[in-house]
Enzyme design. Structure first.
Site, PDB file in Angstrom:
ATOM      1  N   TRP A   1       3.685  10.141 -12.200  1.00 29.01           N
ATOM      2  CA  TRP A   1       4.804  10.601 -11.428  1.00 29.01           C
ATOM      3  C   TRP A   1       6.257  10.114 -11.390  1.00 29.01           C
ATOM      4  CZ3 TRP A   1       6.370   6.820  -8.352  1.00 29.01           C
ATOM      5  CH2 TRP A   1       5.564   5.735  -8.113  1.00 29.01           C
ATOM      6  N   ASN A   2       6.241   8.786 -11.995  1.00 30.07           N
ATOM      7  CA  ASN A   2       7.667   8.322 -11.739  1.00 30.07           C
ATOM      8  C   ASN A   2       8.901   8.597 -12.712  1.00 30.07           C
ATOM      9  OD1 ASN A   2       6.427   6.874 -14.251  1.00 30.07           O
ATOM     10  ND2 ASN A   2       7.206   4.844 -13.678  1.00 30.07           N
TER      11      ASN A   2
ATOM     12  N   LYS B   1      -1.209  17.098 -18.864  1.00 27.00           N
ATOM     13  CA  LYS B   1      -1.741  17.153 -17.633  1.00 27.00           C
ATOM     14  C   LYS B   1      -0.822  16.249 -16.634  1.00 27.00           C
ATOM     15  CE  LYS B   1      -3.520  14.549 -15.154  1.00 27.00           C
ATOM     16  NZ  LYS B   1      -2.880  14.543 -13.869  1.00 27.00           N
ATOM     17  N   PRO B   2       0.380  16.888 -15.963  1.00 19.85           N
ATOM     18  CA  PRO B   2       1.019  16.003 -15.311  1.00 19.85           C
ATOM     19  C   PRO B   2       0.413  15.378 -13.871  1.00 19.85           C
ATOM     20  CG  PRO B   2       1.707  18.363 -14.843  1.00 19.85           C
ATOM     21  CD  PRO B   2       0.580  18.399 -15.745  1.00 19.85           C
TER      22      PRO B   2
ATOM     23  N   GLU C   1       0.609   4.081 -23.041  1.00 19.93           N
ATOM     24  CA  GLU C   1       1.618   3.592 -22.388  1.00 19.93           C
ATOM     25  C   GLU C   1       1.473   3.039 -20.962  1.00 19.93           C
ATOM     26  OE1 GLU C   1       4.511   2.839 -23.950  1.00 19.93           O
ATOM     27  OE2 GLU C   1       4.252   4.159 -25.844  1.00 19.93           O
ATOM     28  N   LEU C   2       1.094   1.729 -20.918  1.00 18.92           N
ATOM     29  CA  LEU C   2       0.460   1.317 -19.464  1.00 18.92           C
ATOM     30  C   LEU C   2       1.301   0.561 -18.674  1.00 18.92           C
ATOM     31  CD1 LEU C   2      -3.008   0.416 -21.145  1.00 18.92           C
ATOM     32  CD2 LEU C   2      -2.030   2.724 -20.133  1.00 18.92           C
TER      33      LEU C   2
ATOM     34  N   ARG D   1      16.532   0.624 -10.710  1.00 18.95           N
ATOM     35  CA  ARG D   1      16.503   2.000 -11.375  1.00 18.95           C
ATOM     36  C   ARG D   1      15.317   2.644 -10.860  1.00 18.95           C
ATOM     37  NH1 ARG D   1      14.390   3.159 -17.158  1.00 18.95           N
ATOM     38  NH2 ARG D   1      14.941   5.126 -17.413  1.00 18.95           N
TER      39      ARG D   1
ATOM     40  N   CYS E   1       7.818   1.326 -14.991  1.00 16.56           N
ATOM     41  CA  CYS E   1       7.129   0.105 -15.785  1.00 16.56           C
ATOM     42  C   CYS E   1       7.821  -0.732 -16.478  1.00 16.56           C
ATOM     43  CB  CYS E   1       6.284   1.236 -16.839  1.00 16.56           C
ATOM     44  SG  CYS E   1       7.608   2.142 -17.810  1.00 16.56           S
TER      45      CYS E   1
ATOM     46  N   GLU F   1       2.009  -5.572 -10.560  1.00 14.62           N
ATOM     47  CA  GLU F   1       3.262  -4.897 -10.813  1.00 14.62           C
ATOM     48  C   GLU F   1       3.369  -4.160  -9.297  1.00 14.62           C
ATOM     49  OE1 GLU F   1       2.286  -1.263 -12.754  1.00 14.62           O
ATOM     50  OE2 GLU F   1       4.136  -1.186 -13.828  1.00 14.62           O
TER      51      GLU F   1
ATOM     52  N   SER G   1      15.419   1.386 -22.534  1.00 14.63           N
ATOM     53  CA  SER G   1      15.073   3.049 -22.841  1.00 14.63           C
ATOM     54  C   SER G   1      15.982   3.634 -23.494  1.00 14.63           C
ATOM     55  CB  SER G   1      14.751   3.532 -21.485  1.00 14.63           C
ATOM     56  OG  SER G   1      13.809   3.152 -20.565  1.00 14.63           O
TER      57      SER G   1
HETATM   58  P1  NAP Z   1      -2.054   6.445 -12.692  1.00 11.88           P
HETATM   59  O1  NAP Z   1      -2.321   6.640 -11.562  1.00 11.88           O
HETATM   60  O2  NAP Z   1      -2.705   5.699 -13.882  1.00 11.88           O
HETATM   61  O3  NAP Z   1      -2.137   8.067 -13.233  1.00 11.88           O
HETATM   62  C1  NAP Z   1      -1.127   8.441 -14.524  1.00 11.88           C
HETATM   63  C2  NAP Z   1      -1.633   9.769 -14.803  1.00 11.88           C
HETATM   64  O4  NAP Z   1      -3.161   9.598 -15.002  1.00 11.88           O
HETATM   65  C3  NAP Z   1      -1.514  10.889 -13.698  1.00 11.88           C
HETATM   66  O5  NAP Z   1      -1.333  12.139 -14.464  1.00 11.88           O
HETATM   67  C4  NAP Z   1      -2.876  10.780 -13.059  1.00 11.88           C
HETATM   68  O6  NAP Z   1      -3.228  12.092 -12.332  1.00 11.88           O
HETATM   69  C5  NAP Z   1      -3.783  10.754 -14.310  1.00 11.88           C
HETATM   70  N1  NAP Z   1      -5.147  10.106 -13.744  1.00 11.88           N
HETATM   71  C6  NAP Z   1      -5.570   9.360 -13.058  1.00 11.88           C
HETATM   72  N2  NAP Z   1      -6.841   9.167 -13.140  1.00 11.88           N
HETATM   73  C7  NAP Z   1      -7.337   9.746 -14.244  1.00 11.88           C
HETATM   74  C8  NAP Z   1      -8.786   9.771 -14.527  1.00 11.88           C
HETATM   75  N3  NAP Z   1      -9.469   9.408 -14.328  1.00 11.88           N
HETATM   76  N4  NAP Z   1      -8.645  10.745 -15.807  1.00 11.88           N
HETATM   77  C9  NAP Z   1      -7.536  11.522 -16.351  1.00 11.88           C
HETATM   78  N5  NAP Z   1      -6.390  11.251 -15.738  1.00 11.88           N
HETATM   79  C10 NAP Z   1      -6.319  10.447 -14.932  1.00 11.88           C
HETATM   80  O7  NAP Z   1      -0.463   6.000 -12.892  1.00 11.88           O
HETATM   81  P2  NAP Z   1       0.717   6.562 -11.695  1.00 11.88           P
HETATM   82  O8  NAP Z   1       0.598   5.680 -10.617  1.00 11.88           O
HETATM   83  O9  NAP Z   1       0.796   7.963 -11.938  1.00 11.88           O
HETATM   84  O10 NAP Z   1       1.884   5.840 -12.601  1.00 11.88           O
HETATM   85  C11 NAP Z   1       2.283   4.601 -12.473  1.00 11.88           C
HETATM   86  C12 NAP Z   1       1.819   3.652 -13.666  1.00 11.88           C
HETATM   87  O11 NAP Z   1       2.313   3.962 -14.770  1.00 11.88           O
HETATM   88  C13 NAP Z   1       2.358   2.235 -13.506  1.00 11.88           C
HETATM   89  O12 NAP Z   1       1.360   1.247 -13.770  1.00 11.88           O
HETATM   90  C14 NAP Z   1       3.452   2.235 -14.519  1.00 11.88           C
HETATM   91  O13 NAP Z   1       3.560   0.924 -15.109  1.00 11.88           O
HETATM   92  C15 NAP Z   1       2.849   3.134 -15.539  1.00 11.88           C
HETATM   93  N6  NAP Z   1       3.967   3.680 -16.618  1.00 11.88           N
HETATM   94  C16 NAP Z   1       3.929   3.090 -17.731  1.00 11.88           C
HETATM   95  C17 NAP Z   1       4.900   3.591 -18.694  1.00 11.88           C
HETATM   96  C18 NAP Z   1       4.962   3.136 -19.949  1.00 11.88           C
HETATM   97  O14 NAP Z   1       5.631   3.913 -20.905  1.00 11.88           O
HETATM   98  N7  NAP Z   1       4.138   1.919 -20.434  1.00 11.88           N
HETATM   99  C19 NAP Z   1       5.833   4.503 -18.332  1.00 11.88           C
HETATM  100  C20 NAP Z   1       5.771   4.993 -16.695  1.00 11.88           C
HETATM  101  C21 NAP Z   1       4.875   4.427 -15.899  1.00 11.88           C
HETATM  102  P3  NAP Z   1      -3.218  12.102 -10.621  1.00 11.88           P
HETATM  103  O15 NAP Z   1      -2.384  11.037 -10.080  1.00 11.88           O
HETATM  104  O16 NAP Z   1      -2.923  13.367 -10.480  1.00 11.88           O
HETATM  105  O17 NAP Z   1      -4.601  11.687 -10.409  1.00 11.88           O
END
Ligand code: NAP
Length: 492
Positions: free
Chosen positions: A165-166, A189-190, A265-266, A293, A299, A396, A456
């Protein structure tokens, strides 16, 4: 009509214009049983829209559509694939204001930052429109001279792209761009918190001429249950995921059954190191960007500041002055620089980490609590004298909080920077070239900002090491994630 009425009307128009259904095989359709999920404005907690809430059967229909379109899409001329991306790039740029407003409404960041993300997102399409025609192979003489080695690159096949979502649009385009360029079809899947930007993007891709079934979009409130059958399906050939390390680990375990190809990408926990010889003004400027930012919800956000002991007091004081002066509010407001966090869970987690640090002896130079307003606001916060055991040095933060710790020697700085399971990015400020190169070689991260607070760039390989994942997005490397190498042994 008052100015406020006109603003409200504009916001409604922008949200109303977005398709709210699932995109499957080129048709917008309701989820099974007409189920919907609620999307809210994090700055007011009010409902913005309802979008389709897909079931596993809906998701499977999306995969069926991607599989059906794969062969003809792979055979599509690369030049035309590139031109579709180029047209989409131009359409996004032309509609940047409206897309930025939509993003601010669902995600919360200030309009100027949303506009920057829309531009950044579009640039991935421009970059990969240029890469589509540069997919090459090789022809070589076998070492014994008897045969020939022909090496071709082919699209990997139907992909599942899961985004967070970020950065609701850019995290999509940096997967969709290379997948389209390489000739892969996909199910996207967003995140359920911010589906609108992706739905708007999918409509633009159709208008840009993307054939039906190449890009399918599934929005759902039950990600795990809805995605699992796709991940288990042998017709799926690739999963590219951006999100938390915790969810990434779970997906990787699921993907092991079919040995699915992965890009991960975690999460991050970026150290920001300031050496005693650094230009302090530049370091504070860089810190503001690296920390603030996206309201700290990146991340790549600087998670912890390691500053040489003689500079630390002055650095923290100046950073606190700048962070404390930022204007918080609804992202659409004039002059607003800091929006709300995404939801109550995120805000509570940030506060828990700040409380832990303060209880262990850290001093809040500015902020330290919830912000004003109905939304999920958190005050920009600077913590000085943060002790080694504080949780926010290890976890984090994902919010506008800057912990400052000190170091005495170069070795101590490197050891502290690398003391984490994550390895996405680090930032280094020094004016000594030899030291800069020495430190860059020793840091265990996939990316380094050397005397700059932003890494980036669509032309660069973005990605991490250790538990920040693997695979690279952007740059010439980005398209490789969507290509298979095929070797043909030629008998002469
Ligand atoms: P998240 O909770 O891991 O969710 C990411 C995506 O995965 C969402 O679309 C989420 O959908 C989905 N998801 C969650 N559980 C799932 C499952 N069991 N099976 C399949 N899909 C699933 O992360 P977030 O809170 O959205 O994003 C923040 C994280 O992303 C932070 O840790 C950040 O560091 C990381 N991030 C990393 C990068 C990079 O390039 N390394 C870039 C941006 C963000 P729902 O939320 O709808 O369940």
């Amino acid at each position: 009509m008052t100015v406020q009425d006109r603003t409200d009307q504009r916001e409604r128009e922008v949200v109303d214009a977005v398709p709210k259904r699932l995109l499957i095989g080129g048709a917008w359709r309701d989820a099974e049983g007409g189920r919907t999920l609620r999307v809210e404005d994090p700055s007011t907690t009010e409902t913005l829209a309802e979008v389709a809430d897909a079931t596993p059967a809906d998701a499977m229909a999306a995969l069926d559509a991607a599989v059906a379109a794969q062969a003809s899409w792979a055979a599509h001329p690369p030049r035309e694939r590139g031109e579709i991306l180029r047209r989409a790039f131009e359409a996004i740029v032309a509609r940047a204001d409206e897309l930025a407003l939509l993003m601010t409404l669902e995600m919360g960041k200030p309009l100027a930052e949303s506009k920057a993300e829309v531009t950044y997102a579009a640039e991935f399409f421009r970059w990969f429109s240029e890469e589509a025609v540069r997919i090459a192979g090789r022809y070589a003489v076998a070492p014994n001279g008897a045969g020939r080695l022909l090496v071709a690159q082919q699209p990997v096949g139907p992909c599942l792209l899961i985004t967070p979502w970020n950065f609701p649009m850019a995290m999509g385009t940096r997967k969709i761009g290379p997948a389209v360029a390489a000739g892969c079809t996909m199910v996207v899947k967003p995140a359920s918190l911010t589906p609108l930007s992706m739905l708007a993007l999918a409509e633009i891709m159709g208008q840009a001429g993307l054939p039906d079934g190449v890009l399918n979009v599934v929005t759902t409130s039950s990600s795990g249950a809805t995605m699992s059958p796709l991940i288990a399906d042998q017709r799926l050939r690739k999963l590219s995921f951006t999100g938390s390390t915790e969810v990434g680990r779970g997906l990787m375990a699921q993907a092991s059954d079919t040995l699915l190809r992965l890009s991960m990408e975690l999460g991050g926990n970026a150290p920001f190191i300031v050496f005693a010889d650094a230009d302090l003004d530049a370091a504070v400027d860089g810190a503001m960007i690296a920390k603030m930012r996206n309201i700290g919800e990146a991340c790549t956000a600087a998670n912890r500041f390691h500053v040489a002991a003689p500079l630390a007091g002055e650095f923290a004081r100046r950073l606190a002055e700048r962070m404390g002066a930022l204007v918080s509010g609804r992202g659409t407001g004039e002059g607003v620089q800091v929006g709300p966090l995404i939801d109550a869970t995120q805000r509570d987690k940030v506060h828990e980490l700040v409380t832990d640090a303060v209880e262990r002896g850290a001093k809040a130079l500015t902020g330290g609590g919830h912000g004003e307003g109905k939304g999920y606001f958190y005050q920009p916060t600077v913590l000085a004298d943060v002790p080694g055991g504080a949780r926010l040095l290890k976890e984090e933060i994902f919010g506008p909080v800057a912990p400052v710790a000190t170091f005495e020697t170069e070795d101590e700085a490197v050891a502290a920077a690398n003391d984490t399971e994550f390895g996405l990015v680090s930032y280094v400020y020094t004016s000594d070239l030899k030291r800069a190169l020495r430190i860059c070689e020793r840091l265990e991260t996939g990316m380094i900002g050397l005397n700059q607070g932003l890494v980036s760039n669509p032309a660069a390989p973005f990605g991490g090491v250790k538990q920040s994942g693997f695979g690279r997005e952007g740059g010439p490397e980005g398209i490789q994630e969507y290509l298979e190498t095929k070797y043909i042994a030629v008998n002469l």
